[in-house]
Design a protein around this motif. Structure first.
Motif: not given
Length: 197
Positions: A1-12
């Motif tokens: 979950m943490q990795k997915g949230e970090n990826t989302r933040k990186h994309i944003i």
């Protein structure tokens, strides 16, 4: 979950830089994948469309600039200096903008004028928030006797915001901070006319 949230933040975060530099229309999904280093499938795992990315990216960029406004205003004691603090954030907009590419609100407002109602609505919300913040400062100045009691709060907030954004646009377009500098000087002189102290 943490990795997915970090990826989302990186994309944003990376998309916010891209859109603010090249515009929403001038940025493709391929540009986003190149900027983020994430393939299209990875992008679509987190976002349904480019529009969704753009809305989140604008929120991100606006929060960065808004945080700098809040910090700059909080460091001042008078209403006059609090209003001028907005200008100081963009004083060196050409070489040191508070967010890469200039003002996210200005960029979004210009690009989304007619073609993208969702983006336009987000820009309108940003405009309303900024004007409300400026009006609160001006009301404070009137209430504490710093500004004249009959001052038109709404008009002064509009004038301040238009002067700020005009200076940003002209300085960015010309590649010279002189327009921001002149607007700071002119707005300072105007504020002194409506000050009682």
């Amino acid at each position: 979950m943490q990795k997915g949230e970090n990826t989302r933040k990186h994309i944003i975060a990376k998309s916010a830089e891209l859109f603010n530099q090249h515009g929403y229309s001038g940025s493709s999904l391929s540009d986003i994948t190149e900027r983020t280093g994430i393939k299209k499938g990875g992008i679509y795992r987190h976002f349904a469309s480019k529009d969704e990315i753009a809305l989140e990216a604008y929120n991100y960029a606006a929060s960065i600039v808004g945080g700098q406004f809040t910090q700059a205003v909080a460091a001042q004691e008078t209403a006059m200096n609090k209003l001028l603090a907005y200008f100081r954030v963009y004083e060196r907009v050409v070489e040191a903008p508070p967010f890469v590419g200039g003002c996210p609100l200005l960029n979004m407002a210009i690009e989304s004028d007619d073609g993208h109602p969702g983006l336009r609505q987000r820009a309108q919300q940003g405009l309303a928030r900024t004007l409300d913040s400026m009006k609160a400062i001006i009301h404070e100045g009137v209430q504490n006797g710093e500004f004249k009691a009959d001052l038109n709060v709404d008009a002064l907030a509009t004038f301040a915001f238009a002067t700020l954004e005009g200076g940003i646009m002209m300085s960015k377009l010309e590649g010279d901070n002189r327009h921001m500098q002149m607007n700071i000087e002119s707005f300072t002189a105007y504020l002194k006319q409506v000050c009682l102290k």
